[in-house]
Write a protein that holds these residues in place. Sequence first.
Motif, PDB file in Angstrom:
ATOM      1  N   LEU A   1       5.885   3.280  -6.949  1.00  0.00           N
ATOM      2  CA  LEU A   1       4.470   3.105  -6.634  1.00  0.00           C
ATOM      3  C   LEU A   1       4.055   1.634  -6.677  1.00  0.00           C
ATOM      4  CD1 LEU A   1       2.889   6.200  -8.408  1.00  0.00           C
ATOM      5  CD2 LEU A   1       3.612   5.941  -6.024  1.00  0.00           C
ATOM      6  N   ASP A   2       4.663   0.852  -7.580  1.00  0.00           N
ATOM      7  CA  ASP A   2       4.366  -0.588  -7.599  1.00  0.00           C
ATOM      8  C   ASP A   2       4.829  -1.255  -6.308  1.00  0.00           C
ATOM      9  OD1 ASP A   2       3.189  -0.514 -10.070  1.00  0.00           O
ATOM     10  OD2 ASP A   2       4.974  -1.147 -11.167  1.00  0.00           O
ATOM     11  N   GLU A   3       5.995  -0.843  -5.823  1.00  0.00           N
ATOM     12  CA  GLU A   3       6.504  -1.387  -4.564  1.00  0.00           C
ATOM     13  C   GLU A   3       5.545  -1.062  -3.421  1.00  0.00           C
ATOM     14  OE1 GLU A   3      10.282  -2.786  -4.137  1.00  0.00           O
ATOM     15  OE2 GLU A   3       9.069  -3.466  -5.812  1.00  0.00           O
ATOM     16  N   ILE A   4       5.092   0.177  -3.375  1.00  0.00           N
ATOM     17  CA  ILE A   4       4.161   0.615  -2.322  1.00  0.00           C
ATOM     18  C   ILE A   4       2.916  -0.258  -2.331  1.00  0.00           C
ATOM     19  CG2 ILE A   4       2.552   2.461  -1.681  1.00  0.00           C
ATOM     20  CD1 ILE A   4       5.311   3.103  -0.734  1.00  0.00           C
ATOM     21  N   TYR A   5       2.340  -0.454  -3.503  1.00  0.00           N
ATOM     22  CA  TYR A   5       1.098  -1.217  -3.595  1.00  0.00           C
ATOM     23  C   TYR A   5       1.302  -2.669  -3.158  1.00  0.00           C
ATOM     24  CZ  TYR A   5      -3.237  -3.187  -5.342  1.00  0.00           C
ATOM     25  OH  TYR A   5      -4.439  -3.842  -5.424  1.00  0.00           O
ATOM     26  N   ASN A   6       2.343  -3.316  -3.693  1.00  0.00           N
ATOM     27  CA  ASN A   6       2.593  -4.720  -3.336  1.00  0.00           C
ATOM     28  C   ASN A   6       2.784  -4.894  -1.835  1.00  0.00           C
ATOM     29  OD1 ASN A   6       2.449  -5.565  -5.978  1.00  0.00           O
ATOM     30  ND2 ASN A   6       4.648  -5.618  -6.300  1.00  0.00           N
ATOM     31  N   LEU A   7       3.564  -4.016  -1.231  1.00  0.00           N
ATOM     32  CA  LEU A   7       3.865  -4.154   0.192  1.00  0.00           C
ATOM     33  C   LEU A   7       2.647  -3.839   1.053  1.00  0.00           C
ATOM     34  CD1 LEU A   7       7.454  -2.616   0.279  1.00  0.00           C
ATOM     35  CD2 LEU A   7       6.816  -5.027   0.311  1.00  0.00           C
ATOM     36  N   PHE A   8       1.849  -2.868   0.639  1.00  0.00           N
ATOM     37  CA  PHE A   8       0.663  -2.545   1.437  1.00  0.00           C
ATOM     38  C   PHE A   8      -0.379  -3.660   1.334  1.00  0.00           C
ATOM     39  CE2 PHE A   8      -3.230  -0.149   2.582  1.00  0.00           C
ATOM     40  CZ  PHE A   8      -2.821   0.276   3.835  1.00  0.00           C
ATOM     41  N   VAL A   9      -0.572  -4.208   0.139  1.00  0.00           N
ATOM     42  CA  VAL A   9      -1.499  -5.341  -0.008  1.00  0.00           C
ATOM     43  C   VAL A   9      -1.013  -6.537   0.799  1.00  0.00           C
ATOM     44  CG1 VAL A   9      -2.451  -7.025  -1.634  1.00  0.00           C
ATOM     45  CG2 VAL A   9      -2.424  -4.612  -2.227  1.00  0.00           C
TER      46      VAL A   9
ATOM     47  N   ALA B   1       4.523   7.115   6.274  1.00  0.00           N
ATOM     48  CA  ALA B   1       4.051   6.758   4.937  1.00  0.00           C
ATOM     49  C   ALA B   1       4.581   7.707   3.873  1.00  0.00           C
ATOM     50  CB  ALA B   1       2.523   6.739   4.922  1.00  0.00           C
ATOM     51  N   LYS B   2       4.682   8.989   4.200  1.00  0.00           N
ATOM     52  CA  LYS B   2       5.166   9.977   3.228  1.00  0.00           C
ATOM     53  C   LYS B   2       6.588   9.640   2.791  1.00  0.00           C
ATOM     54  CE  LYS B   2       5.915  14.930   2.547  1.00  0.00           C
ATOM     55  NZ  LYS B   2       5.862  16.274   3.184  1.00  0.00           N
ATOM     56  N   ALA B   3       7.442   9.290   3.750  1.00  0.00           N
ATOM     57  CA  ALA B   3       8.820   8.928   3.423  1.00  0.00           C
ATOM     58  C   ALA B   3       8.860   7.665   2.562  1.00  0.00           C
ATOM     59  CB  ALA B   3       9.632   8.725   4.695  1.00  0.00           C
ATOM     60  N   ALA B   4       7.990   6.699   2.863  1.00  0.00           N
ATOM     61  CA  ALA B   4       7.937   5.466   2.074  1.00  0.00           C
ATOM     62  C   ALA B   4       7.553   5.759   0.632  1.00  0.00           C
ATOM     63  CB  ALA B   4       6.953   4.485   2.703  1.00  0.00           C
ATOM     64  N   VAL B   5       6.530   6.603   0.456  1.00  0.00           N
ATOM     65  CA  VAL B   5       6.075   6.950  -0.889  1.00  0.00           C
ATOM     66  C   VAL B   5       7.167   7.679  -1.661  1.00  0.00           C
ATOM     67  CG1 VAL B   5       4.402   8.334  -2.190  1.00  0.00           C
ATOM     68  CG2 VAL B   5       3.640   6.966  -0.239  1.00  0.00           C
ATOM     69  N   ASN B   6       7.902   8.528  -0.983  1.00  0.00           N
ATOM     70  CA  ASN B   6       8.960   9.293  -1.642  1.00  0.00           C
ATOM     71  C   ASN B   6      10.165   8.425  -2.024  1.00  0.00           C
ATOM     72  OD1 ASN B   6       7.547  11.704  -1.524  1.00  0.00           O
ATOM     73  ND2 ASN B   6       8.431  12.303   0.438  1.00  0.00           N
ATOM     74  N   LEU B   7      10.433   7.387  -1.240  1.00  0.00           N
ATOM     75  CA  LEU B   7      11.625   6.568  -1.466  1.00  0.00           C
ATOM     76  C   LEU B   7      11.381   5.373  -2.375  1.00  0.00           C
ATOM     77  CD1 LEU B   7      13.277   6.556   2.079  1.00  0.00           C
ATOM     78  CD2 LEU B   7      14.314   7.393  -0.027  1.00  0.00           C
TER      79      LEU B   7
ATOM     80  N   SER C   1      -1.939   5.712   5.760  1.00  0.00           N
ATOM     81  CA  SER C   1      -1.859   6.100   7.175  1.00  0.00           C
ATOM     82  C   SER C   1      -3.186   6.000   7.914  1.00  0.00           C
ATOM     83  CB  SER C   1      -1.328   7.544   7.285  1.00  0.00           C
ATOM     84  OG  SER C   1      -0.069   7.666   6.684  1.00  0.00           O
ATOM     85  N   LYS C   2      -4.264   5.647   7.222  1.00  0.00           N
ATOM     86  CA  LYS C   2      -5.590   5.697   7.841  1.00  0.00           C
ATOM     87  C   LYS C   2      -5.729   4.774   9.040  1.00  0.00           C
ATOM     88  CE  LYS C   2      -9.004   7.523   4.643  1.00  0.00           C
ATOM     89  NZ  LYS C   2     -10.295   7.256   3.976  1.00  0.00           N
ATOM     90  N   ASP C   3      -5.201   3.563   8.928  1.00  0.00           N
ATOM     91  CA  ASP C   3      -5.302   2.571  10.010  1.00  0.00           C
ATOM     92  C   ASP C   3      -3.951   2.490  10.710  1.00  0.00           C
ATOM     93  OD1 ASP C   3      -5.068   0.049  11.425  1.00  0.00           O
ATOM     94  OD2 ASP C   3      -6.901  -0.594  10.403  1.00  0.00           O
ATOM     95  N   PRO C   4      -3.863   2.900  11.985  1.00  0.00           N
ATOM     96  CA  PRO C   4      -2.559   2.943  12.672  1.00  0.00           C
ATOM     97  C   PRO C   4      -1.853   1.592  12.739  1.00  0.00           C
ATOM     98  CG  PRO C   4      -4.196   4.193  13.893  1.00  0.00           C
ATOM     99  CD  PRO C   4      -4.933   3.470  12.809  1.00  0.00           C
ATOM    100  N   GLN C   5      -2.609   0.509  12.956  1.00  0.00           N
ATOM    101  CA  GLN C   5      -1.969  -0.809  13.034  1.00  0.00           C
ATOM    102  C   GLN C   5      -1.435  -1.250  11.686  1.00  0.00           C
ATOM    103  OE1 GLN C   5      -1.259  -2.757  15.855  1.00  0.00           O
ATOM    104  NE2 GLN C   5       0.024  -3.681  14.273  1.00  0.00           N
TER     105      GLN C   5
ATOM    106  N   PHE D   1       2.934  -2.069   7.941  1.00  0.00           N
ATOM    107  CA  PHE D   1       3.433  -1.699   6.618  1.00  0.00           C
ATOM    108  C   PHE D   1       4.852  -1.130   6.697  1.00  0.00           C
ATOM    109  CE2 PHE D   1       3.930   1.927   3.640  1.00  0.00           C
ATOM    110  CZ  PHE D   1       4.021   1.215   2.455  1.00  0.00           C
ATOM    111  N   LEU D   2       5.093  -0.269   7.664  1.00  0.00           N
ATOM    112  CA  LEU D   2       6.425   0.325   7.800  1.00  0.00           C
ATOM    113  C   LEU D   2       7.460  -0.735   8.170  1.00  0.00           C
ATOM    114  CD1 LEU D   2       5.567   3.724   9.537  1.00  0.00           C
ATOM    115  CD2 LEU D   2       6.236   3.336   7.151  1.00  0.00           C
ATOM    116  N   ASP D   3       7.065  -1.708   8.993  1.00  0.00           N
ATOM    117  CA  ASP D   3       7.964  -2.827   9.289  1.00  0.00           C
ATOM    118  C   ASP D   3       8.348  -3.545   7.997  1.00  0.00           C
ATOM    119  OD1 ASP D   3       8.044  -2.411  11.998  1.00  0.00           O
ATOM    120  OD2 ASP D   3       6.534  -3.926  12.478  1.00  0.00           O
ATOM    121  N   LEU D   4       7.345  -3.784   7.157  1.00  0.00           N
ATOM    122  CA  LEU D   4       7.596  -4.504   5.915  1.00  0.00           C
ATOM    123  C   LEU D   4       8.394  -3.671   4.923  1.00  0.00           C
ATOM    124  CD1 LEU D   4       7.211  -7.104   4.427  1.00  0.00           C
ATOM    125  CD2 LEU D   4       4.923  -6.358   3.752  1.00  0.00           C
TER     126      LEU D   4
END
Length: 285
Positions: free
Chosen positions: A82-90, A73-79, A46-50, A55-58
């Motif tokens: 962690l591998d999915e989170i990392y791949n999508l954020f990168v 971001a909290k909802a994304a992490v919960n749903l 959540s640090k960078d708003p853009q 990320f949420l779109d993706l």
Amino acid sequence: MQSLIKQAGTLLSTIAVPDLPELILLLKEELNKKYPNTVIIANLISKDPQLLADFLDLVNTNVTAERTHIQDAKAAVNLLGLDEIYNLFVSTVISNLLAQNELEKSILSHGAKAGLAAAELSYWVYDVSRSQAYMTGLMQNIGAIYLSKLEPDLYEEMFNASLSNPISAYQNELNHYQTSHVYIGSILVKKWHIQPEIYKAILFHHDMDFAIKTVGNQTIKHLTALTILSNYIVSSTDPELYINQELREYRDAAKQVLDLPDNAIKAATAAVNKWGSQGFINASH
């Protein structure tokens, strides 16, 4: 192969290659802990708003069976895992970090469309996640962005030719540079500490013998095949491209490995047609 990788490294040494932001390193560090803290992970994302918005779109593209629209971001992490989170954020960071001119944007946009198709097809592939499929499609031509910096006009012709002639145009690239975008891309993916399976799939996505060369790892084989088939799907949705015999053979090599139902390609094609024009990060379901 070693000489091709060495030449790729030599060419890259003449080009400024960005490091991934410290934010990614902090995220990876937290994810690698025995007990990752989901609050810290959500705060980093959540640090960078853009970046968060992209990320949420993706995430909402790649949320598989979930139908809930994820808004933070909290909802994304919960749903998501962690591998999915990392791949999508990168993937989000790379989409924002690269592509400074129209040719580079075109190359990355093609990758995003292929990633969208691959994510859709991954529903039928048991050992590949949506985020892996998307990331491989997106990253497959990262090396092309850096080759294009050397000779923009010439490389634009080469890249465009590869959309209809993925084997012969790739061979022309190898002959001209004594290396290719797949070797440059593999070096970059290693530099950015992205999953080895993705690095290997990038390495083989223009190789008609990929099924034999990846026989020891089904995930790499399937990721490569998904990328190849997705490239065909993206080309088939472009009215300016002619679907020739070479492109069909490229498609068929992937289809033989994946053994997909008839509706899979239709679903991926529909996703590209519906969402593929919305930029680097596209939406699906």
